[in-house]
Motif scaffolding. Sequence first.
Motif, PDB file in Angstrom:
ATOM      1  N   PHE B  73       0.847  -1.207   0.000  1.00 56.87           N
ATOM      2  CA  PHE B  73       0.000   0.000   0.000  1.00 56.87           C
ATOM      3  C   PHE B  73       0.879   1.254   0.000  1.00 56.87           C
ATOM      4  O   PHE B  73       0.650   2.198  -0.760  1.00 56.87           O
ATOM      5  N   HIS B  78      -2.011  -0.951  -6.340  1.00 54.49           N
ATOM      6  CA  HIS B  78      -3.452  -0.656  -6.356  1.00 54.49           C
ATOM      7  C   HIS B  78      -4.131  -1.400  -5.202  1.00 54.49           C
ATOM      8  O   HIS B  78      -4.100  -2.636  -5.150  1.00 54.49           O
ATOM      9  N   PRO B  79      -4.757  -0.667  -4.275  1.00 50.71           N
ATOM     10  CA  PRO B  79      -5.280  -1.318  -3.058  1.00 50.71           C
ATOM     11  C   PRO B  79      -6.388  -2.319  -3.335  1.00 50.71           C
ATOM     12  O   PRO B  79      -6.564  -3.261  -2.560  1.00 50.71           O
ATOM     13  N   PHE B  80      -7.128  -2.157  -4.419  1.00 52.89           N
ATOM     14  CA  PHE B  80      -8.174  -3.136  -4.728  1.00 52.89           C
ATOM     15  C   PHE B  80      -7.550  -4.487  -5.083  1.00 52.89           C
ATOM     16  O   PHE B  80      -8.021  -5.541  -4.641  1.00 52.89           O
ATOM     17  N   LEU B  83      -6.056  -6.109  -1.892  1.00 49.75           N
ATOM     18  CA  LEU B  83      -7.102  -6.592  -0.987  1.00 49.75           C
ATOM     19  C   LEU B  83      -7.744  -7.867  -1.522  1.00 49.75           C
ATOM     20  O   LEU B  83      -7.922  -8.846  -0.784  1.00 49.75           O
ATOM     21  N   TYR B 103      -6.934  -6.544   8.470  1.00 45.97           N
ATOM     22  CA  TYR B 103      -6.174  -5.983   7.349  1.00 45.97           C
ATOM     23  C   TYR B 103      -6.194  -4.452   7.421  1.00 45.97           C
ATOM     24  O   TYR B 103      -5.175  -3.789   7.253  1.00 45.97           O
ATOM     25  N   GLY B 104      -7.382  -3.881   7.689  1.00 48.36           N
ATOM     26  CA  GLY B 104      -7.486  -2.433   7.832  1.00 48.36           C
ATOM     27  C   GLY B 104      -6.753  -1.932   9.075  1.00 48.36           C
ATOM     28  O   GLY B 104      -6.078  -0.908   9.049  1.00 48.36           O
ATOM     29  N   MET B 107      -3.168  -1.075   9.080  1.00 49.18           N
ATOM     30  CA  MET B 107      -2.797   0.149   8.361  1.00 49.18           C
ATOM     31  C   MET B 107      -3.255   1.403   9.095  1.00 49.18           C
ATOM     32  O   MET B 107      -3.218   2.489   8.521  1.00 49.18           O
ATOM     33  N   GLU B 108      -3.688   1.263  10.348  1.00 48.33           N
ATOM     34  CA  GLU B 108      -4.343   2.399  10.994  1.00 48.33           C
ATOM     35  C   GLU B 108      -3.399   3.576  11.241  1.00 48.33           C
ATOM     36  O   GLU B 108      -3.850   4.688  11.484  1.00 48.33           O
ATOM     37  N   LEU B 110      -1.659   4.886   8.956  1.00 47.12           N
ATOM     38  CA  LEU B 110      -1.567   5.631   7.698  1.00 47.12           C
ATOM     39  C   LEU B 110      -2.623   6.722   7.661  1.00 47.12           C
ATOM     40  O   LEU B 110      -3.769   6.505   8.040  1.00 47.12           O
ATOM     41  N   LEU B 112      -4.197  10.413   5.468  1.00 48.82           N
ATOM     42  CA  LEU B 112      -4.316  11.063   4.160  1.00 48.82           C
ATOM     43  C   LEU B 112      -3.228  12.123   4.010  1.00 48.82           C
ATOM     44  O   LEU B 112      -2.843  12.729   5.000  1.00 48.82           O
ATOM     45  N   TYR B 114      -3.114   9.363   0.993  1.00 48.80           N
ATOM     46  CA  TYR B 114      -2.516   8.052   0.771  1.00 48.80           C
ATOM     47  C   TYR B 114      -1.527   8.130  -0.398  1.00 48.80           C
ATOM     48  O   TYR B 114      -1.594   9.050  -1.209  1.00 48.80           O
ATOM     49  N   ILE B 117      -1.536   6.106  -6.497  1.00 44.66           N
ATOM     50  CA  ILE B 117      -1.586   4.793  -7.160  1.00 44.66           C
ATOM     51  C   ILE B 117      -1.510   4.912  -8.676  1.00 44.66           C
ATOM     52  O   ILE B 117      -1.604   3.905  -9.377  1.00 44.66           O
ATOM     53  N   ALA B 118      -1.345   6.131  -9.193  1.00 43.82           N
ATOM     54  CA  ALA B 118      -1.261   6.285 -10.656  1.00 43.82           C
ATOM     55  C   ALA B 118      -0.039   5.541 -11.175  1.00 43.82           C
ATOM     56  O   ALA B 118       1.029   5.562 -10.564  1.00 43.82           O
ATOM     57  N   THR B 119      -0.203   4.872 -12.320  1.00 44.10           N
ATOM     58  CA  THR B 119       0.895   4.095 -12.889  1.00 44.10           C
ATOM     59  C   THR B 119       1.481   4.830 -14.080  1.00 44.10           C
ATOM     60  O   THR B 119       0.863   5.748 -14.607  1.00 44.10           O
TER      61      THR B 119
END
Lengths: 288, 119
Positions: B73, B78-80, B83, B103-104, B107-108, B110, B112, B114, B117-119
Motif C-alpha cells: 500500500f 493498487h489497493p483493490f 485486498l 487488514y485495515g 494500516m491504521e 496511515l 491522508l 494516501y 496509485i497512478a501508474t
Amino acid sequence: MATVCAVIASTHHPFYYRASTSTGADRPPFADEWVAKIETFRETLTKARPDVLVMVGSDHFHQLWLDNMPQFLVGKAPYFDANWYNEEREFGLPRMTLAGDEELATHILRNGLDADFDLAFSNELRIDHSITCPIITLRPEADLPIVPIYTNIFAPPLPRPQRFVDLGKAIRAMVESWPSDKRVAIIGTGHLSLELGGPRQFGEHGPDPEFDRKAVEWIANGDLEGCCGDVTLDSLHLPGNATHGFMDFMLMMGVAGEGQKADHVDSLDLFHTMEAYFTWYPEGVPTP
Amino acid sequence: MSKYLLDKFLYTVDRDPELVERYREDPAGLVTWWESEMANSILNCHGDERSTWLAFTDEERTALREHDHVTLFEMGAHPFLTLTLFIAMFERDHGPLEYQIAYGKAMEHLTLPYPDIAT
C-alpha cells in the motif's frame, strides 16, 4: 424514436446475492430489510416496462488492464458472458450470459464519436459485478438485451467528474435519438463513500457518513450544480480511497437531467458502505 | 520503482486459482518464478513477443515475498488488487470479516493523503 422509460442509479454491492440467498445461521441479520428494499426498487424498473437496458458500470481489473486502458468503452456484441472467477470466489456470484443489443450499441458508438466522446469498443466483453449486480437486484430474470458502457473510475489518470456528467447527458440524448420504438431503461451503478484496501475499510458504516448524506441529497434532487461545485478528482480521495466510483452516480445525474428530482429514493446503512437507490421516470410515474 | 509491475503481479496472480494457491503456500518461490516467467510477458500477445525491461526492485520483491500488504500500500500498489488477492489467500483462516477488519487495522497508522496509485 426510442423512449427513455426509466433512469436508475444504484450502488452495486457484491454481497447482496449471497446475503439474499443465504438461509438459517448463514443469513445476516440485515438481509430481510435489504431484500425488502431491493424488491421495492425492482418494482420501479418493472413498472417502466423496458425492452432494452443500457448498463453503465466499471470493470474492476477483469478484462480491462493497465497495458491498454480505455476511459469509456461500449460493449457491442450479441452476447456478454458475465462474472469472473475471483467474483465467484469472493462473493459467490453466479456465471451469467446476457444478450446484447448491437443496434443500439452501434448507434451510441457512432453518435458518441460524433459528439466528441472518443468511445472505445469491445466485440467480446466479459462483464463483471458492476453490471451483473444491478441485473440481479433489478431484473433477476436477466431476459432483456443490454448495452454495457464501462467507465474508468479505477485506474488513474481518470476523467474529471464533469466529463462523467457530460457523457451522461450525451447518453440520454443518444438514446432519445435512436430510431426505434423500443423502451429503454438507462441504469448505472457506482459507490457512495468507500474504502478498499486501506485503513478505513469494513467499518460499521461507510467511511464518510456525512459525504453519503450529502451525496444522497444531491442525487435525489438532481442537484448537479451543488454536486459539481463540491466534488473534484482530488476531493474524492477524502471520503474513502474508492470513492471515485461516485462519478458514475454523477454520470447518472447527467442522464436524469439538471434539477430532476428522483421519483424513488431509498438507502440502507450497512457495514463497510451505504447502499442507495434512485429511479426517475422521464415520462412521469407509470400508472398500473 | 514500478507500481505497474507490482499491479501486474497482483492482477495476474489474483485471476488464476492455481497461482493464488502457490502464492499462499510458497510466496518466495512464486515471486521468483513469476519475475522470471511472467514479468515481461505481454498479456495479450504470443509468448515470443516479450518485453525486455521489467524487473522488481529489491524492496518490491521483499514486500511480495513477505506478503506485506501494508508496504505494498505504501508503495502505491493498487489497493483493490492487493485486498482481493489477500482475501483470497487468507480469509479462509478466519471468522466472518475478521481478516478484512484486521487488514485495515494493520494500516491504521496511515493518514491522508494516501500514496499515489497512478501508474
